[in-house]
Motif scaffolding. Structure first.
Motif, short mmCIF file in Angstrom:
data_model
loop_
_atom_site.label_atom_id
_atom_site.label_comp_id
_atom_site.label_asym_id
_atom_site.label_seq_id
_atom_site.Cartn_x
_atom_site.Cartn_y
_atom_site.Cartn_z
N LEU A 242 0.86 -1.18 0.00
CA LEU A 242 0.00 0.00 0.00
C LEU A 242 0.89 1.23 0.00
N ARG A 243 0.68 2.10 -0.98
CA ARG A 243 1.54 3.28 -1.11
C ARG A 243 0.69 4.55 -1.19
N LYS A 244 1.35 5.65 -0.82
CA LYS A 244 0.65 6.95 -0.81
C LYS A 244 1.51 8.01 -1.46
N ASP A 245 0.87 8.84 -2.26
CA ASP A 245 1.52 10.01 -2.85
C ASP A 245 1.01 11.23 -2.10
N LYS A 285 -9.99 -0.58 1.81
CA LYS A 285 -11.11 0.35 1.91
C LYS A 285 -10.65 1.80 1.78
N CYS A 286 -9.44 2.08 2.28
CA CYS A 286 -8.93 3.46 2.21
C CYS A 286 -8.73 3.88 0.75
N VAL A 287 -8.24 2.97 -0.07
CA VAL A 287 -8.03 3.28 -1.49
C VAL A 287 -9.37 3.53 -2.17
N ALA A 288 -10.34 2.68 -1.86
CA ALA A 288 -11.67 2.82 -2.47
C ALA A 288 -12.36 4.11 -2.04
N ALA A 289 -12.05 4.60 -0.83
CA ALA A 289 -12.73 5.78 -0.31
C ALA A 289 -12.05 7.09 -0.68
N LYS A 293 -7.06 11.16 -7.45
CA LYS A 293 -6.45 10.21 -8.37
C LYS A 293 -4.99 9.94 -7.99
N GLY A 294 -4.70 8.67 -7.72
CA GLY A 294 -3.34 8.25 -7.45
C GLY A 294 -2.80 8.60 -6.08
N ALA A 295 -3.62 9.17 -5.21
CA ALA A 295 -3.13 9.51 -3.87
C ALA A 295 -2.82 8.24 -3.08
N LEU A 296 -3.66 7.23 -3.24
CA LEU A 296 -3.44 5.93 -2.63
C LEU A 296 -3.47 4.88 -3.72
N LYS A 297 -2.60 3.90 -3.62
CA LYS A 297 -2.58 2.85 -4.62
C LYS A 297 -2.02 1.56 -4.03
N VAL A 298 -2.34 0.47 -4.68
CA VAL A 298 -1.86 -0.84 -4.27
C VAL A 298 -1.01 -1.40 -5.40
N ASP A 299 0.21 -1.79 -5.05
CA ASP A 299 1.14 -2.36 -6.03
C ASP A 299 1.37 -3.83 -5.73
N PHE A 300 1.58 -4.59 -6.80
CA PHE A 300 2.03 -5.97 -6.66
C PHE A 300 3.31 -6.11 -7.46
N ALA A 301 4.41 -6.38 -6.77
CA ALA A 301 5.72 -6.46 -7.41
C ALA A 301 6.02 -5.17 -8.19
N ASN A 302 5.68 -4.02 -7.54
CA ASN A 302 5.94 -2.68 -8.09
C ASN A 302 5.08 -2.34 -9.31
N ILE A 303 4.05 -3.12 -9.56
CA ILE A 303 3.10 -2.83 -10.64
C ILE A 303 1.77 -2.43 -10.01
N THR A 304 1.30 -1.22 -10.29
CA THR A 304 0.04 -0.74 -9.72
C THR A 304 -1.13 -1.44 -10.37
N PHE A 305 -2.00 -2.03 -9.54
CA PHE A 305 -3.19 -2.68 -10.11
C PHE A 305 -4.50 -2.10 -9.56
N PHE A 306 -4.42 -1.27 -8.52
CA PHE A 306 -5.63 -0.63 -7.98
C PHE A 306 -5.22 0.68 -7.35
N GLU A 307 -5.85 1.78 -7.80
CA GLU A 307 -5.53 3.09 -7.23
C GLU A 307 -6.78 3.92 -7.09
N SER A 308 -6.68 4.93 -6.27
CA SER A 308 -7.81 5.83 -6.05
C SER A 308 -8.04 6.70 -7.28
N THR A 309 -9.32 6.88 -7.62
CA THR A 309 -9.70 7.76 -8.71
C THR A 309 -10.99 8.48 -8.33
N GLU A 310 -11.20 9.63 -8.91
CA GLU A 310 -12.43 10.38 -8.63
C GLU A 310 -13.65 9.62 -9.13
N GLU A 311 -13.53 9.02 -10.32
CA GLU A 311 -14.65 8.28 -10.88
C GLU A 311 -15.02 7.09 -10.01
N GLY A 312 -14.00 6.32 -9.59
CA GLY A 312 -14.26 5.18 -8.74
C GLY A 312 -14.86 5.59 -7.41
#
Length: 323
Positions: A242-245, A285-289, A293-312
């Protein structure tokens, strides 16, 4: 690829997580009936006291038994078995990190189900003050230390084998999970020795506290879970992160509001990129909430597969994710 990324970022996390947790619960409680055996080094509470049906066993049970060997054996040939078990545990853990807590652990899932029941009944949840939170977070490390030291003391002849596997004797999983296979044998006090009397009676009390606590407080037991402490000590090399910008964070607090574990750093800390703390369960849940865009994201082996977006964020809010 862009459409797939949008679909993932806009996913109904609440629904996805419910079905994932249900599937994992069925697998680990009933998978044994289909001859599924994932071993005895799992990084979550697959209870070894389930006589039939279990698909795997929590690592803490064999670990305690192994550490209770006589020291001459433990620090000799038996140490190879201990290291092998720990290595398998680490390999399992490194894939999902603390996602084992948020998506797979049967006791975590049961707590989420109790929370859903409380919400349907319209009962308000309780919370912790910041000072209470700061003090409670150390309990799981104390329990982890006792979990390791008591079996080692048994192996060294400091006290009797009657207190062997001490954490499993008081763990609510020992009493609750076998119930799903129709086994009520653990709901008794063992009067065979004074140590057994104390531990099994304490186990019944903690189980009652688990049920009541999980009903009024989200993920109540996770604050005290020694497995969670062990997870965090091994979390650095894990692939799921879990990473944060912080430059994109407005400190609106939506992530903190969504967090079952009431982790303030997820909202307040804009310096650290690796934002996962020891109490985090990686439920996402924090990423979903998060609306940024991109403030919170989840990486797997340094590849982002789920991140926060305004639309989501908008889609999930319309479906009542914060209820």
């Amino acid at each position: 690829m862009s459409k797939l990324r949008d679909a993932v970022n806009n996913v109904d996390l609440k629904r996805f997580r419910f079905w994932f947790q249900l599937a994992a619960f069925v697998l680990f409680v009933y998978g044994g009936y289909l001859a599924i055996n994932l071993g005895n080094s799992l990084p979550m509470f697959g209870c070894g006291y389930i006589r039939e049906g279990r698909a795997g066993v929590c690592y803490l049970l064999p670990l305690q038994h192994q550490l209770a060997r006589p020291w001459g054996q433990l620090f000799g040939y038996a140490g190879i078995g201990v290291l092998t078990g720990f290595g398998i545990f680490a390999l399992w853990f490194i894939v999902l990190n603390k996602g084992w807590c948020g998506f797979v652990c049967p006791l975590g899932t049961l707590q989420d189900w109790l929370t859903s029941l409380r919400q349907k009944l319209g009962i308000r949840q309780s919370g912790y003050t910041h000072e209470q939170f700061r003090k409670l977070t150390w309990i799981k490390y104390v329990l982890l230390a006792l979990l390791l030291l008591i079996p080692l003391g048994i192996g060294g002849g400091l006290w009797s084998h009657e207190v062997g596997a001490p954490f499993c004797q008081i763990c609510p999983g020992r009493m609750i999970l076998p119930l799903f296979n129709g086994d009520v044998s653990q709901w008794t006090i063992d009067f065979s020795t004074p140590g057994k009397i104390v531990l099994t009676a304490l186990g019944m009390g903690i189980t009652g506290l688990f049920i009541v606590g999980a009903f009024v407080k989200k993920r109540f037991f996770c604050f005290f879970c020694p497995m969670s402490a062990l997870h965090y000590l091994l979390s650095k090399p894990a692939l799921l992160r879990l990473r944060k910008d912080g430059s994109k964070c407005t400190r609106c607090g939506d992530c903190y509001t969504a967090c079952d574990m009431e982790i303030r750093e997820i909202a307040d800390d804009v310096e650290r990129k690796e934002i996962m703390t020891d109490d985090c369960t990686l439920c996402l849940k924090c990423v979903a909430a998060c609306p940024e865009k991109g403030a919170l994201k989840v990486d797997f082996a340094n590849i982002t597969f789920f991140e926060s977006t305004e639309e989501g964020f908008i889609k999930r809010m319309n479906k009542g994710i914060r209820k």
